[in-house]
Design a protein around this motif. Structure first.
Motif, mmCIF file in Angstrom:
data_model
loop_
_atom_site.group_PDB
_atom_site.id
_atom_site.type_symbol
_atom_site.label_atom_id
_atom_site.label_comp_id
_atom_site.label_asym_id
_atom_site.label_seq_id
_atom_site.Cartn_x
_atom_site.Cartn_y
_atom_site.Cartn_z
ATOM 1 N N VAL A 199 0.838 -1.201 0.000
ATOM 2 C CA VAL A 199 0.000 0.000 0.000
ATOM 3 C C VAL A 199 0.875 1.253 0.000
ATOM 4 N N GLY A 200 1.939 1.217 0.798
ATOM 5 C CA GLY A 200 2.855 2.354 0.838
ATOM 6 C C GLY A 200 3.515 2.619 -0.499
ATOM 7 N N LEU A 201 3.908 1.548 -1.192
ATOM 8 C CA LEU A 201 4.508 1.711 -2.520
ATOM 9 C C LEU A 201 3.532 2.382 -3.481
ATOM 10 N N GLY A 202 2.261 1.983 -3.405
ATOM 11 C CA GLY A 202 1.285 2.499 -4.349
ATOM 12 C C GLY A 202 0.767 3.884 -4.015
ATOM 13 N N LEU A 203 0.635 4.216 -2.706
ATOM 14 C CA LEU A 203 -0.028 5.459 -2.318
ATOM 15 C C LEU A 203 0.898 6.530 -1.749
ATOM 16 N N LEU A 204 1.990 6.123 -1.100
ATOM 17 C CA LEU A 204 2.858 7.104 -0.447
ATOM 18 C C LEU A 204 4.024 7.549 -1.325
ATOM 19 N N VAL A 205 4.647 6.624 -2.029
ATOM 20 C CA VAL A 205 5.801 6.988 -2.855
ATOM 21 C C VAL A 205 5.445 8.039 -3.905
ATOM 22 N N PRO A 206 4.299 7.939 -4.609
ATOM 23 C CA PRO A 206 3.981 8.970 -5.617
ATOM 24 C C PRO A 206 3.815 10.380 -5.048
ATOM 25 N N LEU A 207 3.615 10.518 -3.743
ATOM 26 C CA LEU A 207 3.511 11.843 -3.140
ATOM 27 C C LEU A 207 4.758 12.675 -3.392
ATOM 28 N N LEU A 208 5.896 12.013 -3.573
ATOM 29 C CA LEU A 208 7.160 12.722 -3.706
ATOM 30 C C LEU A 208 7.286 13.459 -5.033
ATOM 31 N N ASP A 209 6.457 13.110 -6.004
ATOM 32 C CA ASP A 209 6.442 13.862 -7.262
ATOM 33 C C ASP A 209 5.637 15.150 -7.153
ATOM 34 N N ARG A 210 4.851 15.259 -6.114
ATOM 35 C CA ARG A 210 3.916 16.383 -5.982
ATOM 36 C C ARG A 210 4.332 17.367 -4.900
ATOM 37 N N PHE A 211 4.898 16.863 -3.784
ATOM 38 C CA PHE A 211 5.194 17.692 -2.623
ATOM 39 C C PHE A 211 6.684 17.640 -2.283
ATOM 40 N N PRO A 212 7.173 18.615 -1.500
ATOM 41 C CA PRO A 212 8.590 18.620 -1.117
ATOM 42 C C PRO A 212 8.967 17.311 -0.419
ATOM 43 N N PRO A 213 9.980 16.603 -0.921
ATOM 44 C CA PRO A 213 10.287 15.268 -0.378
ATOM 45 C C PRO A 213 10.729 15.275 1.072
ATOM 46 N N GLY A 214 11.434 16.324 1.510
ATOM 47 C CA GLY A 214 11.867 16.360 2.900
ATOM 48 C C GLY A 214 10.692 16.337 3.858
ATOM 49 N N ARG A 215 9.645 17.111 3.536
ATOM 50 C CA ARG A 215 8.468 17.162 4.413
ATOM 51 C C ARG A 215 7.680 15.851 4.354
#
Length: 376
Positions: free
Chosen positions: A46-62
């Protein structure tokens, strides 16, 4: 980043050696605790599918700091639960947030210079490999010394410290604003249709991760049966053969930047395939078996770094969704391998299991040879 990847990956494994202690403490059966622990890998998917793509949209450090912070909270909650049925969902949250290693790999794909991308990826992947190995070893040791609840508290404190530090070391860049998060998720299946390189990398990666998981799952069954009948502790020590794989990730990254991914993948697969075929008949000799397992791990870890560098280079400006797609297929192959390896040893025996694993690696090598230059 490598340290954060190691710690995040490790958090999915430390309860495995203490499963009997957890069962006794929660007054539950081993089977029930096993079901609870199985929520970890499910959460990871679930993390691979839903959390990793967040890094293309929001600042990765946060994003990664928040993810590791939630991981710290979930570890603390799992340390104080009083029921095995409450433990399962919390372990699922831990599994989802432990995908921080895959997220950090995506960050490397964006921030590293093209001629150093694979080298830097090798450093982060070395952390992931170390986390897989150390999670069980350190978790088992701490559980023996301070109990499984205290052990989880230590992991929670470490995650809290890393959550504070990540925004200080990861640049505050963000992906392009033209694609929203939901649009990014919807686009992931279509990536396999549009990009031959992703399709090719995911297929061969799933094949060799199938072989990897089949070998290690089958090994535990083979060593637990006559004529070996080893204890769980002794079987677990075979995992130390994976130490060579940590070194291989560093070397593989540097070699990929210098000579290209195709050669590194092929060399790694040849080494791993030969080791898989040999260990089927080398198990009576502990030294020979450990040598084969070390070469097997090193070959596949090296191939993984080179293969993943191809995926991250498809779109360096937004690599997270490509990495998410790749890792999902990769872990499907591993899940099938785990199920196959356990059943195959009982049904066909250890030599047949390793032969099938070697055959899967050979197919991956053949696909790599046939792929055009745009796919490797």
């Amino acid at each position: 980043m490598s340290l954060a990847a190691a710690l995040g990956t490790a958090t999915i494994y430390p309860l495995q050696p203490a499963i009997a202690d957890v069962a006794n403490s929660l007054d539950a059966s081993l089977a029930a605790v096993g079901v609870a622990l199985a929520c970890g890998p499910m959460g990871y998917m679930v993390g691979l599918g839903l959390l990793v793509p967040l890094l293309d949209r929001f600042p990765p450090g946060r994003v990664l700091s928040a993810q590791v912070g939630v991981l710290a909270v979930a570890l603390f909650v799992s340390a104080v639960v009083g029921s095995v049925w409450a433990l399962g969902p919390v372990i699922g949250v831990i599994g989802a947030c432990s995908a921080v290693g895959a997220g950090l790999s995506s960050v490397v794909g964006r921030l590293a210079s093209p001629h150093r991308r694979a080298t830097t990826l090798g450093i982060v992947t070395a952390g992931i490999s170390a986390g897989i190995l150390a999670g069980r070893i350190v978790g088992g040791w701490l559980a023996e010394v301070i109990g499984w609840r205290g052990m989880l508290m230590v992991f929670a404190a470490a995650c809290a410290a890393v959550a504070v530090g990540l925004p200080l070391v990861i640049p505050g860049t963000r992906g392009g604003p033209e694609r929203g998060y939901l649009a990014t998720l919807r686009s992931i299946p279509g990536l396999f249709v549009r990009f031959t390189a992703l399709r090719s990398a995911a297929t061969r990666g799933a094949l060799w991760f199938f072989a990897f998981c089949a070998m290690w799952a089958g090994l535990a069954v083979a060593l637990s049966q006559p004529p070996y009948s080893y204890s769980a502790e002794r079987i677990g020590m075979y995992a130390l053969a994976g130490l060579l794989g940590i070194l291989a990730t560093r070397v593989s990254g540097m070699c990929t930047d210098r000579i290209g991914a195709r050669r590194v993948i092929l060399v790694g697969l040849v080494i791993a395939g030969a080791a898989a075929a040999t260990v089927g008949f080398a198990l009576p000799s502990t030294a020979a078996a450990l040598a084969c397992l070390a070469l097997f791990d090193a070959g596949l870890f090296a191939a993984q770094v080179a293969n993943q560098s191809i995926v991250l280079a498809i779109d360096p400006a937004a690599p997270a969704r490509f990495n998410s797609a790749y890792m999902l297929v990769y872990f499907v192959g591993g899940s099938l391998g785990t199920a196959f390896g356990t059943a195959a040893v009982e049904r066909f025996g250890w030599p047949a299991t390793t032969t099938i694993a070697a055959a899967a690696i050979a197919v991956a090598a053949a696909l790599t040879l046939r792929a055009d230059d745009r796919s490797v």
